[in-house]
Design a protein around this motif. Structure first.
Motif, short mmCIF file in Angstrom:
data_model
loop_
_atom_site.label_atom_id
_atom_site.label_comp_id
_atom_site.label_asym_id
_atom_site.label_seq_id
_atom_site.Cartn_x
_atom_site.Cartn_y
_atom_site.Cartn_z
N ALA A 176 -23.08 89.03 67.10
CA ALA A 176 -24.17 88.55 66.15
C ALA A 176 -23.33 88.10 64.51
O ALA A 176 -23.52 86.89 63.91
CB ALA A 176 -24.83 89.96 65.44
N VAL B 267 -31.12 86.98 63.51
CA VAL B 267 -29.96 86.86 64.06
C VAL B 267 -29.53 88.30 64.94
O VAL B 267 -29.06 88.59 65.68
CB VAL B 267 -28.25 86.79 63.03
N TYR C 74 -22.60 84.04 65.82
CA TYR C 74 -23.87 83.78 65.69
C TYR C 74 -24.26 83.70 64.27
O TYR C 74 -23.91 82.57 63.05
CB TYR C 74 -25.55 84.32 65.80
N ALA C 75 -23.56 84.39 62.98
CA ALA C 75 -23.22 84.58 61.29
C ALA C 75 -22.57 83.10 61.24
O ALA C 75 -22.44 82.80 60.01
CB ALA C 75 -23.28 85.52 61.45
#
Length: 246
Positions: A167, A157, A170-171
């Motif tokens: 990030a 990621v 995406y997490a």
């Protein structure tokens, strides 16, 4: 090794300056353990759990899984993406200390955060909730395999995210489906068979099931170990590739 040790100490000090995130990561799983471990139903044998109690199976595995996911999916990639965004890793490349040492320090430090949360789960569960003492000879290797299988996802990621904000996005996209198939919202034992089977093939679901088996004193299913090993190889390989390309 000396550089890794020094960097780990430095990164730990930096982390402690922003203690809110690590404290939340440590205390949230413990809070879940207490909240779900106090009711009487958690101390009653459940046929769906093979006659075992929730406080000895589902609840501690949920606590450890949440801790591992918070670090692997959020803490680790956000910090590293922030470093990449600020050019920290590029500047390391011009010094005798390689960027890999910084990545190693982050992995060691974050593994320590998860370990602390796991130890608190064990101590509070046994001392305050009447949890059976687990077989640490089984739990230890599963914990290590979880670190190896899930942390590379965080590295991946961080490698593909252009910023700390990206990030985090995406997490979150990873967290919600992963948590569902790992049985956070509804225990896997109560999910439809198809959904539970899908969870067996997700890294977080495999880790949750492996921890639950080990905590109860059973050998983890080989499939779950294979999934974690595959996650280590695939996510780790992709993370290295994208880091080199960036």
């Amino acid at each position: 090794m000396r550089a890794l040790t020094r960097l780990t100490v430095i990164e730990t000090r930096l982390m402690l300056r922003e203690i809110a995130g690590p404290m939340f990561t440590v205390l949230l799983p413990v809070a879940l353990l207490v909240v779900f471990g106090l009711p009487g139903s958690a101390h009653t044998a459940d046929p769906a759990l093979g006659g075992r109690r929730g406080v000895d199976t589902v609840i501690p595995s949920m606590s450890i899984m949440v801790s591992m996911a918070m670090v692997a999916f959020f803490m680790l990639p956000t910090v590293l993406a922030n470093y990449r965004e600020r050019g920290v890793l590029r500047r390391f490349a011009t010094t005798p200390v390689r960027p890999a040492a910084l990545l190693g320090a982050q992995l060691v430090m974050n593994a320590g955060v998860v370990l602390l949360s796991t130890l608190l789960t064990l101590v509070i569960g046994v001392a305050a909730l009447g949890m059976h003492v687990p077989n640490l000879a089984l739990v230890g290797p599963v914990f290590l395999l979880g670190v190896l299988g899930l942390f590379p996802i965080g590295l991946l990621v961080a490698a593909v995210a252009g910023s700390a904000k990206a990030a985090t996005g995406y997490a979150l996209a990873l967290w919600f489906p992963s948590a569902f198939f790992a049985g956070l919202y509804v225990p896997v034992e109560y999910l439809p068979r198809v959904l539970a089977r899908i969870g067996d093939f997700t890294p977080l679901g495999a880790f949750r099931q492996a921890v639950q088996a080990a905590w109860a004193g059973d050998a983890p299913h080989p499939l779950h170990l294979v999934v974690l090993a595959a996650s280590f190889l695939l996510a780790g390989g992709l993370a290295i590739r994208y880091y080199k390309a960036s």
